[in-house]
Design an enzyme around this catalytic site. Structure first.
Site, PDB file in Angstrom:
ATOM      1  N   LYS A   1      -6.075   8.585  14.307  1.00 30.38           N
ATOM      2  CA  LYS A   1      -5.410   9.407  13.299  1.00 30.38           C
ATOM      3  C   LYS A   1      -5.450  10.893  13.665  1.00 30.38           C
ATOM      4  O   LYS A   1      -4.522  11.649  13.340  1.00 30.38           O
ATOM      5  CB  LYS A   1      -6.051   9.169  11.933  1.00 30.38           C
TER       6      LYS A   1
ATOM      7  N   TYR B   1     -10.728   4.621  14.422  1.00 26.50           N
ATOM      8  CA  TYR B   1      -9.692   4.982  13.444  1.00 26.50           C
ATOM      9  C   TYR B   1      -9.510   6.496  13.399  1.00 26.50           C
ATOM     10  O   TYR B   1      -8.378   6.998  13.404  1.00 26.50           O
ATOM     11  CB  TYR B   1     -10.103   4.437  12.078  1.00 26.50           C
TER      12      TYR B   1
ATOM     13  N   GLY C   1       0.783  -1.222   0.000  1.00 27.67           N
ATOM     14  CA  GLY C   1       0.000   0.000   0.000  1.00 27.67           C
ATOM     15  C   GLY C   1       0.818   1.276   0.000  1.00 27.67           C
ATOM     16  O   GLY C   1       1.857   1.388  -0.664  1.00 27.67           O
ATOM     17  N   ILE C   2       0.360   2.254   0.765  1.00 26.84           N
ATOM     18  CA  ILE C   2       1.017   3.551   0.836  1.00 26.84           C
ATOM     19  C   ILE C   2       2.444   3.408   1.354  1.00 26.84           C
ATOM     20  O   ILE C   2       3.370   4.024   0.829  1.00 26.84           O
ATOM     21  CB  ILE C   2       0.204   4.511   1.727  1.00 26.84           C
TER      22      ILE C   2
ATOM     23  N   GLY D   1      -0.576   0.905  10.376  1.00 27.48           N
ATOM     24  CA  GLY D   1      -1.919   1.163  10.881  1.00 27.48           C
ATOM     25  C   GLY D   1      -2.867   0.011  10.605  1.00 27.48           C
ATOM     26  O   GLY D   1      -2.639  -0.807   9.715  1.00 27.48           O
TER      27      GLY D   1
END
Length: 234
Positions: free
Chosen positions: A144, A140, A13-14, A77
Site C-alpha cells: 500500500k 500489506y 466492501g469499499i 487487494g
C-alpha cells in the site's frame, strides 16, 4: 455527464460502496471481481488482476459495453497477515502481486486510452497502514505504501495529458473483512482512532467521488487519508 467508470475488486466492501456511489450519480459503472458473485445492478467482469491476459480481456469487455474507461479506481487487494519471522516469501509476494502490481496492470491498460482522449481520473486505494505501519502487516503495508510512490510518479508522467492520479488511504472500515476480527482486536484498533469508531464504506466512497469530480480538477499526486485521524503526522 455520464462517464465510464471501472472499480477493481468492486463486488464487496469499499469497492462496492464506491461503485454504487458512481452508479447513483448516473455513471456507467463496471466492477471486476475474482471470487463471489457480481453485484446486482452493476456490470460485473470476473478478473484476477494478477493475470495480465485477464486484465486486458476485462478492459475489452468493458470498453465494448460502456466505452473507454474514463475513471479508474484501483481497489482490488488481499491480506496475508503474519509476523515477519513467520512470513513466507509466498505470502509476501502474493500481497504485492495483487495490491501493487495489480494496480500497475490496470492503470497501464486504462492510461493507453486516457492519453489519447487527453483526460482521465485514476484513484488508487491505499491504506492508513501504508503511512503508520502495523504489526503483522509488513507485506500489506509495503504494497500500500508502494501505491503512494507509484501514484505520484504517474501524476507527474500524465499531468500534461489532463489525467489526474490520486491516492485515498482509508483507515479501519466496517466491512466483511473487519467483521471477522476478534472483538478484542477490533476494539484495540478503534481505541487508537481519534474519532473512536470505524469508517463506513460510503465515507470512503465520498472521498473517491470527490477526487474523480470536476471539483478536484487541480488536485493530483495527493494522498487523502480517510482514517479518523489514526495516521495523522505521517
Amino acid at each position: 455527464m455520464s462517464r465510464s467508470v471501472l472499480v477493481t475488486g468492486g463486488n464487496r466492501g469499499i469497492g462496492l460502496a464506491v461503485a454504487r456511489a458512481f452508479a447513483d450519480n448516473g455513471d456507467r459503472v463496471a466492477v471486476t471481481y475474482r471470487s463471489g458473485e457480481p453485484p446486482e445492478g452493476l456490470m460485473g467482469v470476473r478478473c484476477d488482476v494478477t493475470d495480465p491476459a485477464q486484465v486486458d480481456a476485462a478492459f475489452k469487455e468493458i470498453e465494448e459495453a460502456h466505452g473507454d474507461v474514463e475513471v479508474l479506481v484501483a481497489n482490488a487487494g488481499v491480506t496475508r497477515d503474519g509476523l515477519l519471522v513467520r512470513m513466507s516469501e509466498e505470502d509476501f509476494d502474493a500481497v504485492l502481486e495483487t495490491n501493487l502490481k495489480g494496480a500497475f496492470r490496470v492503470a497501464k491498460r486504462a492510461t493507453l486510452k486516457m492519453m489519447r482522449a487527453r483526460q482521465g481520473r485514476i484513484i488508487l486505494i491505499s491504506s492508513a497502514v501504508a503511512l503508520a505501519g502495523e504489526v503483522g502487516q509488513s507485506n500489506y503495508a509495503a504494497s500500500k505504501a508502494g501505491l503512494v510512490g507509484f501514484g505520484r510518479s504517474l501524476a507527474r508522467e500524465l499531468g500534461a495529458r489532463n489525467i489526474t492520479v490520486n491516492i485515498v488511504a482509508p483507515g479501519l472500515t466496517a466491512t466483511d473483512m473487519t467483521a471477522s476480527l476478534p472483538e478484542e482486536r477490533f476494539q484495540h484498533i478503534v481505541n487508537q482512532v481519534p474519532l473512536r469508531r470505524a469508517a463506513e464504506p460510503h465515507e470512503i466512497a465520498h472521498a473517491v467521488q470527490f477526487l474523480a469530480s470536476p471539483n478536484a480538477s487541480y488536485i493530483t499526486g495527493a494522498v487523502l487519508p480517510v482514517d479518523g485521524g489514526v495516521a495523522m503526522g505521517h
